[in-house]
Design a protein around this motif. Structure first.
Motif, PDB file in Angstrom:
ATOM      1  N   ALA A 173       0.864  -1.191   0.084  1.00  0.00           N
ATOM      2  CA  ALA A 173       0.074  -0.015  -0.140  1.00  0.00           C
ATOM      3  C   ALA A 173       1.017   1.446   0.072  1.00  0.00           C
ATOM      4  O   ALA A 173       0.710   2.143  -0.731  1.00  0.00           O
ATOM      5  CB  ALA A 173      -0.999   0.167   1.246  1.00  0.00           C
ATOM      6  N   VAL A 198       2.096   1.862  -3.557  1.00  0.00           N
ATOM      7  CA  VAL A 198       1.164   2.275  -4.439  1.00  0.00           C
ATOM      8  C   VAL A 198       0.861   3.789  -4.068  1.00  0.00           C
ATOM      9  O   VAL A 198       0.841   4.644  -5.069  1.00  0.00           O
ATOM     10  CB  VAL A 198      -0.407   1.507  -3.943  1.00  0.00           C
ATOM     11  CG1 VAL A 198      -1.286   2.140  -4.855  1.00  0.00           C
ATOM     12  CG2 VAL A 198      -0.052   0.022  -4.558  1.00  0.00           C
ATOM     13  N   VAL A 199       1.169   4.200  -2.672  1.00  0.00           N
ATOM     14  CA  VAL A 199       0.934   5.459  -2.653  1.00  0.00           C
ATOM     15  C   VAL A 199       1.912   6.481  -3.119  1.00  0.00           C
ATOM     16  O   VAL A 199       1.728   7.577  -3.830  1.00  0.00           O
ATOM     17  CB  VAL A 199       0.587   5.961  -1.057  1.00  0.00           C
ATOM     18  CG1 VAL A 199       0.731   7.484  -0.829  1.00  0.00           C
ATOM     19  CG2 VAL A 199      -0.576   5.435  -0.548  1.00  0.00           C
ATOM     20  N   VAL A 208       1.599   6.652  -7.103  1.00  0.00           N
ATOM     21  CA  VAL A 208       0.786   7.867  -7.374  1.00  0.00           C
ATOM     22  C   VAL A 208       1.262   9.200  -7.224  1.00  0.00           C
ATOM     23  O   VAL A 208       1.013  10.062  -7.990  1.00  0.00           O
ATOM     24  CB  VAL A 208      -0.693   7.568  -6.478  1.00  0.00           C
ATOM     25  CG1 VAL A 208      -1.642   8.706  -6.581  1.00  0.00           C
ATOM     26  CG2 VAL A 208      -1.313   6.405  -6.893  1.00  0.00           C
ATOM     27  N   HIS A 248       3.282  14.253 -14.067  1.00  0.00           N
ATOM     28  CA  HIS A 248       2.138  15.065 -14.976  1.00  0.00           C
ATOM     29  C   HIS A 248       2.587  16.690 -14.749  1.00  0.00           C
ATOM     30  O   HIS A 248       2.582  17.336 -15.756  1.00  0.00           O
ATOM     31  CB  HIS A 248       0.920  14.819 -14.143  1.00  0.00           C
ATOM     32  CG  HIS A 248       0.032  13.494 -14.738  1.00  0.00           C
ATOM     33  ND1 HIS A 248      -0.025  13.441 -16.174  1.00  0.00           N
ATOM     34  CD2 HIS A 248      -0.273  12.682 -14.185  1.00  0.00           C
ATOM     35  CE1 HIS A 248      -0.644  12.200 -16.358  1.00  0.00           C
ATOM     36  NE2 HIS A 248      -0.782  11.598 -15.223  1.00  0.00           N
ATOM     37  N   GLY A 274      -2.826  27.711  -6.577  1.00  0.00           N
ATOM     38  CA  GLY A 274      -4.035  27.146  -5.886  1.00  0.00           C
ATOM     39  C   GLY A 274      -3.784  25.910  -5.320  1.00  0.00           C
ATOM     40  O   GLY A 274      -4.536  25.618  -4.339  1.00  0.00           O
ATOM     41  N   ALA A 275      -2.838  25.165  -5.860  1.00  0.00           N
ATOM     42  CA  ALA A 275      -2.857  23.870  -5.102  1.00  0.00           C
ATOM     43  C   ALA A 275      -1.713  23.928  -3.568  1.00  0.00           C
ATOM     44  O   ALA A 275      -1.932  23.000  -3.039  1.00  0.00           O
ATOM     45  CB  ALA A 275      -1.678  22.852  -6.050  1.00  0.00           C
ATOM     46  N   PRO A 326      -8.263  21.369  -0.181  1.00  0.00           N
ATOM     47  CA  PRO A 326      -7.652  22.274  -1.284  1.00  0.00           C
ATOM     48  C   PRO A 326      -6.452  21.617  -1.915  1.00  0.00           C
ATOM     49  O   PRO A 326      -5.996  22.295  -2.876  1.00  0.00           O
ATOM     50  CB  PRO A 326      -7.091  23.484  -0.344  1.00  0.00           C
ATOM     51  CG  PRO A 326      -7.001  22.937   1.047  1.00  0.00           C
ATOM     52  CD  PRO A 326      -7.946  21.910   1.163  1.00  0.00           C
ATOM     53  N   ALA A 327      -5.856  20.675  -1.410  1.00  0.00           N
ATOM     54  CA  ALA A 327      -4.713  20.018  -1.850  1.00  0.00           C
ATOM     55  C   ALA A 327      -4.787  19.477  -3.155  1.00  0.00           C
ATOM     56  O   ALA A 327      -4.139  19.468  -4.167  1.00  0.00           O
ATOM     57  CB  ALA A 327      -4.057  18.863  -1.020  1.00  0.00           C
ATOM     58  N   ALA A 383      -4.205   4.454   3.259  1.00  0.00           N
ATOM     59  CA  ALA A 383      -3.371   4.375   2.037  1.00  0.00           C
ATOM     60  C   ALA A 383      -4.455   4.343   0.686  1.00  0.00           C
ATOM     61  O   ALA A 383      -3.952   4.942  -0.337  1.00  0.00           O
ATOM     62  CB  ALA A 383      -2.350   3.023   2.169  1.00  0.00           C
ATOM     63  N   ILE A 437      -6.054   7.693  -0.157  1.00  0.00           N
ATOM     64  CA  ILE A 437      -5.043   8.400  -0.818  1.00  0.00           C
ATOM     65  C   ILE A 437      -4.846   8.172  -2.235  1.00  0.00           C
ATOM     66  O   ILE A 437      -4.545   8.869  -3.060  1.00  0.00           O
ATOM     67  CB  ILE A 437      -3.752   8.639   0.064  1.00  0.00           C
ATOM     68  CG1 ILE A 437      -3.950   9.294   1.364  1.00  0.00           C
ATOM     69  CG2 ILE A 437      -2.758   9.439  -0.581  1.00  0.00           C
ATOM     70  CD1 ILE A 437      -2.819   9.106   2.460  1.00  0.00           C
ATOM     71  N   ALA A 438      -4.618   6.910  -2.390  1.00  0.00           N
ATOM     72  CA  ALA A 438      -4.007   6.184  -3.815  1.00  0.00           C
ATOM     73  C   ALA A 438      -5.219   6.828  -4.550  1.00  0.00           C
ATOM     74  O   ALA A 438      -5.057   7.005  -5.881  1.00  0.00           O
ATOM     75  CB  ALA A 438      -3.607   5.090  -3.830  1.00  0.00           C
ATOM     76  N   LEU A 449      -5.228   9.229  -8.055  1.00  0.00           N
ATOM     77  CA  LEU A 449      -5.390   8.784  -9.556  1.00  0.00           C
ATOM     78  C   LEU A 449      -6.677   9.570 -10.146  1.00  0.00           C
ATOM     79  O   LEU A 449      -6.376  10.081 -10.960  1.00  0.00           O
ATOM     80  CB  LEU A 449      -5.837   7.379  -9.359  1.00  0.00           C
ATOM     81  CG  LEU A 449      -4.649   6.191  -9.144  1.00  0.00           C
ATOM     82  CD1 LEU A 449      -5.058   4.766  -9.102  1.00  0.00           C
ATOM     83  CD2 LEU A 449      -3.343   6.512 -10.271  1.00  0.00           C
ATOM     84  N   HIS A 501      -5.236  12.889 -11.090  1.00  0.00           N
ATOM     85  CA  HIS A 501      -4.431  12.997 -12.272  1.00  0.00           C
ATOM     86  C   HIS A 501      -5.321  12.575 -13.440  1.00  0.00           C
ATOM     87  O   HIS A 501      -4.795  12.808 -14.474  1.00  0.00           O
ATOM     88  CB  HIS A 501      -3.443  11.670 -12.079  1.00  0.00           C
ATOM     89  CG  HIS A 501      -2.382  11.975 -10.985  1.00  0.00           C
ATOM     90  ND1 HIS A 501      -1.894  11.162 -10.350  1.00  0.00           N
ATOM     91  CD2 HIS A 501      -2.173  12.972 -10.368  1.00  0.00           C
ATOM     92  CE1 HIS A 501      -1.229  11.351  -9.371  1.00  0.00           C
ATOM     93  NE2 HIS A 501      -1.522  12.752  -9.138  1.00  0.00           N
ATOM     94  N   ALA A 560      -5.190  15.266 -16.405  1.00  0.00           N
ATOM     95  CA  ALA A 560      -3.907  15.514 -17.044  1.00  0.00           C
ATOM     96  C   ALA A 560      -3.702  14.224 -17.782  1.00  0.00           C
ATOM     97  O   ALA A 560      -3.080  14.492 -19.023  1.00  0.00           O
ATOM     98  CB  ALA A 560      -2.979  15.435 -15.844  1.00  0.00           C
ATOM     99  N   LEU A 561      -4.166  12.761 -17.346  1.00  0.00           N
ATOM    100  CA  LEU A 561      -3.838  11.952 -18.252  1.00  0.00           C
ATOM    101  C   LEU A 561      -4.888  12.006 -19.448  1.00  0.00           C
ATOM    102  O   LEU A 561      -4.369  11.812 -20.552  1.00  0.00           O
ATOM    103  CB  LEU A 561      -4.180  10.451 -17.445  1.00  0.00           C
ATOM    104  CG  LEU A 561      -3.908   9.255 -17.994  1.00  0.00           C
ATOM    105  CD1 LEU A 561      -2.449   9.065 -18.162  1.00  0.00           C
ATOM    106  CD2 LEU A 561      -4.469   8.358 -17.282  1.00  0.00           C
TER     107      LEU A 561
END
Lengths: 201, 182
Positions: A20, A23-24, A27, A34, A199-200, B110-111, B160, B163-164, B168, B171, B174-175
């Motif tokens: 896990a 995976v995080v 990502v 990107h 913004g991020a 906001p993140a 986890a 978050i993952a 995704l 994203h 963008a993808l």
């Protein structure tokens, strides 16, 4: 037997949590990738012309002898892409197919004007060699009015004569970024990227 | 009726989730107001109140989930959570139907700005289902030390995965742009 199951269960929990975490991490890395490959924008350098302001209207004659009022509102409602180039600039030459492709697909919305200055003969040879089918303006005044310091330089003017985007364009992506910037309503892709980062944060 | 370890895990995970979303909303109330405004479902003067009310409701529900069982607040809170998730899903569904996919979900604070998608409906349905599964409480079984591993490991895994999955989803635009470009 149940001891073996316990050990196996705990070992599996450790493995699952480790996976896990991987995976995080993956990502997050995709996010960074990107970020890195987001559209690189045409470099907006300090210029005499402000995006959002009226374009300076300059009268210029093209190689075929037709008169153009560059920067004046267009009667046919089409935008104008003013592309400053020079026969001696290899990057400009490399970008011409991209300009042609754009002019072809966007012909209903976009008029392409090529602009340069210098001795006429050189440019006529260049136009013949490259097979350029667009009005080719020869005017020193035009470059001065639009504050062109580096080539190839592109300015996108909308039908009402307002400058929508401009910048140093070294690649097809840069050229396309002018249209992106226009669509997004920002002065340059850099501004948009900076806004996104803010913004991020 | 669930196994007590499972019930504790699910309840804990839901409490953690709503505590964290309430915290996100409280820390960036202006951002959440903007996200609510983006949904275009409420009149403008109600948006400020609704933003505060939703953040407070999420915090209150999270607290109710971990309150002592003797207070009897858990089961109503679990039902209310399923209802709240349904409400969010309805708001998302309406905007998906309107074709307004590009508005910010407002889900993850906001993140990470995140557009709307059908995945969010599936996510809410799953969470609501888990919430309702806990309503009956747990059958009696003494908890032993291995249950601590199950609950702690399960919570960590839940965080986890959350978050993952949201990474995704964030994203995805963008993808999609990259795919268009090729």
């Amino acid at each position: 037997m149940s001891d073996a199951l316990l050990v196996s269960n705990i070992a599996l929990w450790i493995a699952v949590l480790a996976l896990a975490a991987v995976v995080v991490a993956l990502v997050r890395q995709i996010g960074v990738l990107h970020e890195r490959i987001r559209p690189a924008g045409a470099l907006a350098l300090a210029s005499a012309v402000q995006v959002g302001a009226a374009a300076p209207v300059v009268a210029a004659t093209d190689l075929a002898g037709a008169a153009h009022a560059v920067g004046a509102p267009a009667g046919d409602g089409r935008d104008t892409l003013l592309f400053f180039l020079s026969p001696s600039c290899p990057v400009c030459k490399a970008l011409l197919p991209a300009v042609s492709a754009l002019a072809g697909t966007e012909s209903r919305r976009l008029r392409v004007l090529l602009a340069s200055d210098g001795p006429r003969g050189e440019h006529e040879a260049f136009v013949a060699r490259e097979g350029l089918g667009y009005p080719y303006l020869l005017s020193t005044q035009l470059g001065v009015a639009y504050g062109v310091g580096k080539l190839p330089w592109a300015v996108l003017i909308d039908a009402s004569g307002v400058v929508r985007a401009q910048g140093l364009v070294n690649t097809r992506e840069h050229l396309e970024s002018l249209f992106e910037a226009r669509a997004l309503g920002v002065a340059s892709i850099q501004e948009w990227a900076a806004r996104g980062r803010k913004g991020a944060a | 009726m669930l196994d007590p370890a499972l019930e504790l895990l699910l309840r804990g995970a839901l409490a953690l989730l709503f505590a964290s979303t309430a915290l996100h909303k409280a820390r960036d109330l202006a951002g959440f107001r903007a996200a609510l405004d983006g949904y275009a479902l409420l009149p403008e003067r109600l948006i400020g109140i609704a933003a505060v009310a939703l953040a407070a409701a999420e915090a209150g529900l999270a607290a109710a989930l971990v309150a002592p069982a003797s207070l009897g607040a858990r089961s109503p809170a679990l039902v209310a959570i399923a209802a709240l998730l349904g409400l969010y899903a309805a708001a998302i569904g309406v905007n998906l139907a309107r074709g307004r996919r590009d508005i910010d979900c407002g889900c993850t604070g906001p993140a990470a700005r995140q557009p709307l998608s059908g995945w969010l409906l599936a996510r809410n349905a799953l969470l609501a289902g888990l919430s309702l599964a806990c309503v009956g409480g747990a059958f009696p079984r003494p908890l032993v030390w291995i249950d601590a591993i199950t609950v702690a490991g399960g919570l960590a895994l839940g965080v986890a995965t959350w978050i993952a999955v949201h990474g995704l989803l964030a994203h995805a635009p963008a993808l999609a742009r990259l795919r268009e470009g090729t």
